[in-house]
Design a protein around this motif. Structure first.
Motif, PDB file in Angstrom:
ATOM      1  N   PHE A  16       0.829  -1.199   0.000  1.00  0.00           N
ATOM      2  CA  PHE A  16       0.000   0.000   0.000  1.00  0.00           C
ATOM      3  C   PHE A  16       0.870   1.258   0.000  1.00  0.00           C
ATOM      4  N   VAL A  17       1.878   1.308   0.874  1.00  0.00           N
ATOM      5  CA  VAL A  17       2.768   2.469   0.953  1.00  0.00           C
ATOM      6  C   VAL A  17       3.516   2.652  -0.365  1.00  0.00           C
ATOM      7  N   ALA A  18       3.969   1.555  -0.965  1.00  0.00           N
ATOM      8  CA  ALA A  18       4.702   1.637  -2.225  1.00  0.00           C
ATOM      9  C   ALA A  18       3.820   2.193  -3.342  1.00  0.00           C
ATOM     10  N   VAL A  19       2.554   1.806  -3.378  1.00  0.00           N
ATOM     11  CA  VAL A  19       1.633   2.339  -4.397  1.00  0.00           C
ATOM     12  C   VAL A  19       1.456   3.838  -4.187  1.00  0.00           C
ATOM     13  N   CYS A  20       1.284   4.270  -2.944  1.00  0.00           N
ATOM     14  CA  CYS A  20       1.126   5.692  -2.649  1.00  0.00           C
ATOM     15  C   CYS A  20       2.369   6.485  -3.038  1.00  0.00           C
ATOM     16  N   GLU A  21       3.534   5.921  -2.766  1.00  0.00           N
ATOM     17  CA  GLU A  21       4.779   6.630  -3.062  1.00  0.00           C
ATOM     18  C   GLU A  21       5.061   6.705  -4.554  1.00  0.00           C
ATOM     19  N   ASN A  22       4.708   5.641  -5.278  1.00  0.00           N
ATOM     20  CA  ASN A  22       5.031   5.573  -6.703  1.00  0.00           C
ATOM     21  C   ASN A  22       3.903   6.052  -7.608  1.00  0.00           C
ATOM     22  N   GLY A  23       2.700   6.121  -7.076  1.00  0.00           N
ATOM     23  CA  GLY A  23       1.576   6.585  -7.873  1.00  0.00           C
ATOM     24  C   GLY A  23       0.998   5.547  -8.806  1.00  0.00           C
ATOM     25  N   SER A  24       1.489   4.325  -8.708  1.00  0.00           N
ATOM     26  CA  SER A  24       0.961   3.262  -9.560  1.00  0.00           C
ATOM     27  C   SER A  24       1.360   1.909  -9.001  1.00  0.00           C
ATOM     28  N   MET A  25       0.603   0.881  -9.379  1.00  0.00           N
ATOM     29  CA  MET A  25       0.939  -0.472  -8.963  1.00  0.00           C
ATOM     30  C   MET A  25       2.171  -0.980  -9.694  1.00  0.00           C
ATOM     31  N   THR A  26       2.359  -0.497 -10.930  1.00  0.00           N
ATOM     32  CA  THR A  26       3.550  -0.897 -11.696  1.00  0.00           C
ATOM     33  C   THR A  26       4.813  -0.423 -10.990  1.00  0.00           C
ATOM     34  N   GLY A  27       4.818   0.851 -10.577  1.00  0.00           N
ATOM     35  CA  GLY A  27       5.976   1.394  -9.873  1.00  0.00           C
ATOM     36  C   GLY A  27       6.197   0.714  -8.532  1.00  0.00           C
ATOM     37  N   ALA A  28       5.090   0.404  -7.831  1.00  0.00           N
ATOM     38  CA  ALA A  28       5.210  -0.280  -6.551  1.00  0.00           C
ATOM     39  C   ALA A  28       5.810  -1.666  -6.726  1.00  0.00           C
ATOM     40  N   ALA A  29       5.363  -2.379  -7.780  1.00  0.00           N
ATOM     41  CA  ALA A  29       5.893  -3.718  -8.044  1.00  0.00           C
ATOM     42  C   ALA A  29       7.390  -3.658  -8.329  1.00  0.00           C
ATOM     43  N   ARG A  30       7.783  -2.647  -9.099  1.00  0.00           N
ATOM     44  CA  ARG A  30       9.209  -2.490  -9.429  1.00  0.00           C
ATOM     45  C   ARG A  30      10.013  -2.194  -8.159  1.00  0.00           C
ATOM     46  N   GLN A  31       9.492  -1.343  -7.278  1.00  0.00           N
ATOM     47  CA  GLN A  31      10.200  -0.990  -6.042  1.00  0.00           C
ATOM     48  C   GLN A  31      10.378  -2.193  -5.125  1.00  0.00           C
ATOM     49  N   LEU A  32       9.335  -3.009  -5.008  1.00  0.00           N
ATOM     50  CA  LEU A  32       9.380  -4.135  -4.070  1.00  0.00           C
ATOM     51  C   LEU A  32       9.904  -5.420  -4.707  1.00  0.00           C
ATOM     52  N   GLY A  33      10.103  -5.410  -6.016  1.00  0.00           N
ATOM     53  CA  GLY A  33      10.640  -6.587  -6.688  1.00  0.00           C
ATOM     54  C   GLY A  33       9.660  -7.736  -6.776  1.00  0.00           C
ATOM     55  N   VAL A  34       8.368  -7.410  -6.948  1.00  0.00           N
ATOM     56  CA  VAL A  34       7.331  -8.439  -7.101  1.00  0.00           C
ATOM     57  C   VAL A  34       6.517  -8.122  -8.345  1.00  0.00           C
ATOM     58  N   SER A  35       5.571  -8.985  -8.652  1.00  0.00           N
ATOM     59  CA  SER A  35       4.736  -8.757  -9.833  1.00  0.00           C
ATOM     60  C   SER A  35       3.640  -7.742  -9.533  1.00  0.00           C
ATOM     61  N   GLN A  36       3.123  -7.119 -10.595  1.00  0.00           N
ATOM     62  CA  GLN A  36       2.026  -6.175 -10.434  1.00  0.00           C
ATOM     63  C   GLN A  36       0.793  -6.892  -9.881  1.00  0.00           C
ATOM     64  N   SER A  37       0.625  -8.144 -10.280  1.00  0.00           N
ATOM     65  CA  SER A  37      -0.507  -8.932  -9.794  1.00  0.00           C
ATOM     66  C   SER A  37      -0.421  -9.122  -8.278  1.00  0.00           C
ATOM     67  N   ALA A  38       0.792  -9.328  -7.763  1.00  0.00           N
ATOM     68  CA  ALA A  38       0.974  -9.509  -6.322  1.00  0.00           C
ATOM     69  C   ALA A  38       0.612  -8.239  -5.561  1.00  0.00           C
ATOM     70  N   ILE A  39       0.978  -7.086  -6.138  1.00  0.00           N
ATOM     71  CA  ILE A  39       0.623  -5.810  -5.516  1.00  0.00           C
ATOM     72  C   ILE A  39      -0.884  -5.642  -5.493  1.00  0.00           C
ATOM     73  N   SER A  40      -1.528  -5.911  -6.612  1.00  0.00           N
ATOM     74  CA  SER A  40      -2.981  -5.767  -6.723  1.00  0.00           C
ATOM     75  C   SER A  40      -3.699  -6.668  -5.716  1.00  0.00           C
ATOM     76  N   GLN A  41      -3.207  -7.901  -5.585  1.00  0.00           N
ATOM     77  CA  GLN A  41      -3.827  -8.835  -4.646  1.00  0.00           C
ATOM     78  C   GLN A  41      -3.626  -8.383  -3.190  1.00  0.00           C
ATOM     79  N   SER A  42      -2.457  -7.812  -2.897  1.00  0.00           N
ATOM     80  CA  SER A  42      -2.187  -7.332  -1.535  1.00  0.00           C
ATOM     81  C   SER A  42      -3.103  -6.174  -1.172  1.00  0.00           C
ATOM     82  N   ILE A  43      -3.289  -5.243  -2.111  1.00  0.00           N
ATOM     83  CA  ILE A  43      -4.168  -4.098  -1.852  1.00  0.00           C
ATOM     84  C   ILE A  43      -5.604  -4.569  -1.658  1.00  0.00           C
ATOM     85  N   ALA A  44      -6.050  -5.491  -2.521  1.00  0.00           N
ATOM     86  CA  ALA A  44      -7.422  -6.005  -2.410  1.00  0.00           C
ATOM     87  C   ALA A  44      -7.628  -6.711  -1.069  1.00  0.00           C
TER      88      ALA A  44
END
Length: 321
Positions: A16-44
């Motif tokens: 959640f914090v990574a999405v807020c900082e990066n402004g997108s799930m793509t950027g958050a995934a890149r920052q945390l080294g995971v897939s965009q799908s993993a970010i989306s599932q975590s937020i949900a």
């Protein structure tokens, strides 16, 4: 009926914090080294567990709504605390015991601190030491960034914090020895009429305490020289630029000036002393706290007090204890 939220999953919170900082799930995934799908599932999962919507999904890029902004404000300390817990568990695993985080005011850290470190290094207990100003140390203890704090003032309104008196010391007048040569029966009143007062800054607790005591004594002097530390203060005293009010422990901290200065007593009273306290959480570190108290009193009685008495004959007998 609104169901009770589940405990927050830290990995989902990081996403959640990574999405807020990066402004997108793509950027958050890149920052945390995971897939965009993993970010989306975590937020949900986070929104489902908390029974809240955290983003305004009509905006592009998605921005946190009121609930999301509140969570973002609280998330940083939660994540930092979790990382600290992990680090401390790792330290305990390596050493066999949990390290103690000790915070001290500067004058204590520079005088009693070395003896404390030396004594603890011969035991199984591990210790980490920080120095700082009393207000900051109190906050660090309250925020669990420290386990034990040694301060000169207690302002924490927290029933879980135990205050253990350690010792007190008297405020004394400090003047250049050369200013006293050939003069007899010179007292602090005469000195205050002849020289300006060199002060500790008002942002420090000792500066505030000395200012109250000076006003009580009727010492009125323009604010010309103010310092955070004892070293520069004593350098001006030794140069006969003025006199100062300090304490035995502060003088011992800057003891390379002791040959150049002399001290005079001030009237006794509660305003004329500085108290030291050991603060810790109730039920935590009790045996180690008693070790610190005993060691501190031993260092003062057997080492610092006799050394100060030899170097500064004008120091009152009860100036430190």
């Amino acid at each position: 009926m609104r169901r009770t939220p589940s405990p927050i999953d830290l990995r989902a919170l990081q996403a959640f914090v990574a999405v807020c900082e990066n402004g997108s799930m793509t950027g958050a995934a890149r920052q945390l080294g995971v897939s965009q799908s993993a970010i989306s599932q975590s937020i949900a999962a986070l929104e489902r567990d908390q029974n809240l919507t955290l983003f305004d999904r009509e905006s592009r890029p998605p921005r946190p709504n009121a609930a999301g902004r509140a969570l973002l404000e609280l998330a940083g300390p939660l994540i930092e605390h979790a990382q600290m817990v992990g680090n401390r568990i790792g330290d305990a695993s390596r050493t066999g015991k949990m390290p103690v985080r000790l915070g001290c005011v500067d004058s204590f850290a520079a005088t009693v601190g070395p003896e404390l470190i030396r004594a603890v290094s011969n035991s199984e207990r591990q210790i980490s030491m920080w120095s700082g100003l009393t207000p900051g140390l109190g906050k660090q203890l309250h925020d669990r960034e420290l386990d034990i704090a040694i301060c000169t003032q207690t302002t924490l309104n927290d029933a879980r914090i135990v205050e253990v008196p350690l010792f007190s010391e008297a405020f004394v007048v400090v003047v250049a020895r050369s200013h006293l040569q050939g003069r007899h029966e010179l007292d602090w009143r005469t000195l205050a009429a002849e020289l300006p007062l060199i002060r500790y800054t008002a942002r420090s607790v000792i500066g505030q305490q000395i200012e109250r005591f000076a006003l009580h004594l009727g010492i009125s002097s323009p604010r010309r020289y103010e310092f955070d530390a004892t070293d520069p203060l004593l350098s001006l005293v030794a140069a006969r630029a003025g006199f100062a009010i300090s304490t035995p422990l502060c003088l011992w901290q800057a003891r390379h000036y002791l040959d150049e200065i002399a001290v005079m007593p001030l009237p006794p009273g509660r305003l004329g002393r500085r108290d030291f306290f050991l603060l810790h959480r109730q039920g935590e570190w009790d045996p180690f706290v008693q070790d610190i108290v005993a060691l501190t009193r031993s260092v003062l009685e057997k080492s610092i007090q006799p050394s100060l008495a030899r170097a500064l004959p004008g120091l009152p007998d009860d100036a430190l204890g």
